[in-house]
Design a protein around this motif. Structure first.
Motif, PDB file in Angstrom:
ATOM      1  N   ARG A  76      42.502  47.870  41.500  1.00 36.00           N
ATOM      2  CA  ARG A  76      41.353  47.929  40.604  1.00 36.00           C
ATOM      3  C   ARG A  76      40.268  47.016  41.154  1.00 36.00           C
ATOM      4  O   ARG A  76      40.544  45.908  41.597  1.00 36.00           O
ATOM      5  CB  ARG A  76      41.746  47.472  39.211  1.00 36.00           C
ATOM      6  CG  ARG A  76      42.765  48.402  38.582  1.00 36.00           C
ATOM      7  CD  ARG A  76      42.898  48.045  37.160  1.00 36.00           C
ATOM      8  NE  ARG A  76      42.791  49.303  36.440  1.00 36.00           N
ATOM      9  CZ  ARG A  76      42.844  49.408  35.155  1.00 36.00           C
ATOM     10  NH1 ARG A  76      42.969  48.346  34.415  1.00 36.00           N
ATOM     11  NH2 ARG A  76      42.753  50.588  34.573  1.00 36.00           N
ATOM     12  N   ILE A  77      39.059  47.487  41.090  1.00 38.55           N
ATOM     13  CA  ILE A  77      37.935  46.704  41.597  1.00 38.55           C
ATOM     14  C   ILE A  77      37.709  45.516  40.670  1.00 38.55           C
ATOM     15  O   ILE A  77      37.537  45.670  39.465  1.00 38.55           O
ATOM     16  CB  ILE A  77      36.663  47.564  41.705  1.00 38.55           C
ATOM     17  CG1 ILE A  77      36.882  48.681  42.727  1.00 38.55           C
ATOM     18  CG2 ILE A  77      35.464  46.715  42.085  1.00 38.55           C
ATOM     19  CD1 ILE A  77      35.734  49.642  42.855  1.00 38.55           C
ATOM     20  N   SER A  78      37.709  44.326  41.245  1.00 37.66           N
ATOM     21  CA  SER A  78      37.523  43.102  40.466  1.00 37.66           C
ATOM     22  C   SER A  78      36.040  42.737  40.390  1.00 37.66           C
ATOM     23  O   SER A  78      35.198  43.320  41.071  1.00 37.66           O
ATOM     24  CB  SER A  78      38.310  41.960  41.106  1.00 37.66           C
ATOM     25  OG  SER A  78      37.723  41.634  42.353  1.00 37.66           O
ATOM     26  N   ASP A  79      35.759  41.735  39.582  1.00 37.23           N
ATOM     27  CA  ASP A  79      34.384  41.246  39.490  1.00 37.23           C
ATOM     28  C   ASP A  79      33.916  40.679  40.824  1.00 37.23           C
ATOM     29  O   ASP A  79      32.757  40.840  41.199  1.00 37.23           O
ATOM     30  CB  ASP A  79      34.265  40.176  38.400  1.00 37.23           C
ATOM     31  CG  ASP A  79      34.367  40.768  36.994  1.00 37.23           C
ATOM     32  OD1 ASP A  79      34.098  41.985  36.847  1.00 37.23           O
ATOM     33  OD2 ASP A  79      34.698  40.026  36.061  1.00 37.23           O
ATOM     34  N   SER A  80      34.826  40.025  41.550  1.00 47.82           N
ATOM     35  CA  SER A  80      34.434  39.489  42.866  1.00 47.82           C
ATOM     36  C   SER A  80      34.143  40.627  43.844  1.00 47.82           C
ATOM     37  O   SER A  80      33.243  40.510  44.685  1.00 47.82           O
ATOM     38  CB  SER A  80      35.508  38.558  43.419  1.00 47.82           C
ATOM     39  OG  SER A  80      36.711  39.248  43.649  1.00 47.82           O
ATOM     40  N   ASP A  81      34.875  41.741  43.738  1.00 47.98           N
ATOM     41  CA  ASP A  81      34.595  42.909  44.578  1.00 47.98           C
ATOM     42  C   ASP A  81      33.213  43.472  44.249  1.00 47.98           C
ATOM     43  O   ASP A  81      32.437  43.816  45.148  1.00 47.98           O
ATOM     44  CB  ASP A  81      35.644  44.005  44.368  1.00 47.98           C
ATOM     45  CG  ASP A  81      37.024  43.608  44.856  1.00 47.98           C
ATOM     46  OD1 ASP A  81      37.121  42.728  45.724  1.00 47.98           O
ATOM     47  OD2 ASP A  81      38.010  44.194  44.346  1.00 47.98           O
ATOM     48  N   ARG A  82      32.921  43.562  42.972  1.00 50.67           N
ATOM     49  CA  ARG A  82      31.608  44.062  42.546  1.00 50.67           C
ATOM     50  C   ARG A  82      30.497  43.152  43.070  1.00 50.67           C
ATOM     51  O   ARG A  82      29.462  43.628  43.538  1.00 50.67           O
ATOM     52  CB  ARG A  82      31.543  44.155  41.024  1.00 50.67           C
ATOM     53  CG  ARG A  82      32.277  45.332  40.456  1.00 50.67           C
ATOM     54  CD  ARG A  82      32.051  45.454  38.941  1.00 50.67           C
ATOM     55  NE  ARG A  82      32.853  46.526  38.411  1.00 50.67           N
ATOM     56  CZ  ARG A  82      34.119  46.396  38.005  1.00 50.67           C
ATOM     57  NH1 ARG A  82      34.706  45.218  38.055  1.00 50.67           N
ATOM     58  NH2 ARG A  82      34.786  47.432  37.546  1.00 50.67           N
ATOM     59  N   GLN A  83      30.732  41.852  42.983  1.00 48.84           N
ATOM     60  CA  GLN A  83      29.745  40.886  43.474  1.00 48.84           C
ATOM     61  C   GLN A  83      29.548  41.042  44.977  1.00 48.84           C
ATOM     62  O   GLN A  83      28.429  41.017  45.470  1.00 48.84           O
ATOM     63  CB  GLN A  83      30.175  39.454  43.124  1.00 48.84           C
ATOM     64  CG  GLN A  83      29.161  38.406  43.484  1.00 48.84           C
ATOM     65  CD  GLN A  83      27.862  38.563  42.717  1.00 48.84           C
ATOM     66  OE1 GLN A  83      27.832  39.074  41.606  1.00 48.84           O
ATOM     67  NE2 GLN A  83      26.767  38.153  43.329  1.00 48.84           N
ATOM     68  N   LYS A  86      27.464  44.108  45.586  1.00 48.03           N
ATOM     69  CA  LYS A  86      26.060  43.850  45.245  1.00 48.03           C
ATOM     70  C   LYS A  86      25.380  43.042  46.340  1.00 48.03           C
ATOM     71  O   LYS A  86      24.245  43.324  46.725  1.00 48.03           O
ATOM     72  CB  LYS A  86      25.957  43.103  43.914  1.00 48.03           C
ATOM     73  CG  LYS A  86      26.187  43.968  42.702  1.00 48.03           C
ATOM     74  CD  LYS A  86      26.048  43.152  41.419  1.00 48.03           C
ATOM     75  CE  LYS A  86      26.404  43.983  40.208  1.00 48.03           C
ATOM     76  NZ  LYS A  86      26.303  43.214  38.963  1.00 48.03           N
TER      77      LYS A  86
END
Length: 104
Positions: A76-83, A86
């Motif tokens: 699952r894509i984590s918040d750190s991955d999303r960051q 970005k």
């Protein structure tokens, strides 16, 4: 090549007075007079080297993220991955803006 493309190519060869299609293609590929030459000063050259470095870092980060995502079926894509994504997008956007500045 489609039939229509072949007809168009043959027409261009005949109109250009080329001996054969190969002569026409060689001329189109190797005609130096129509190539655009971009000359950069030291400042621009250094900026482009910096862009190359930044784009390489982006590629490494994206490869690492891709490896994680593909290694685990339930990843699952984590918040750190999303960051990270970005940041990579923003860096690529900045690189594109700078390149457009020098290519106009």
């Amino acid at each position: 090549m489609t039939k229509e493309e072949k007809i168009r190519l043959d027409s261009l060869v005949k109109r250009g007075k080329y001996g054969c299609t190969s002569d026409f293609l060689r001329f189109k590929i190797f005609d130096e007079s129509k190539r655009k030459m971009i000359v950069l000063d030291d400042k621009a050259s250094n900026k482009l080297k910096g862009l190359d470095y930044e784009l390489n870092k982006i590629g490494v980060n994206l490869n690492q993220l891709s490896k994680c995502m593909n290694s685990f079926a339930g990843y699952r894509i984590s918040d750190s991955d999303r960051q990270l994504l970005k940041q990579a997008f923003e860096m690529m956007r900045n690189c594109l803006i700078l390149l457009q500045k020098y290519l106009r």
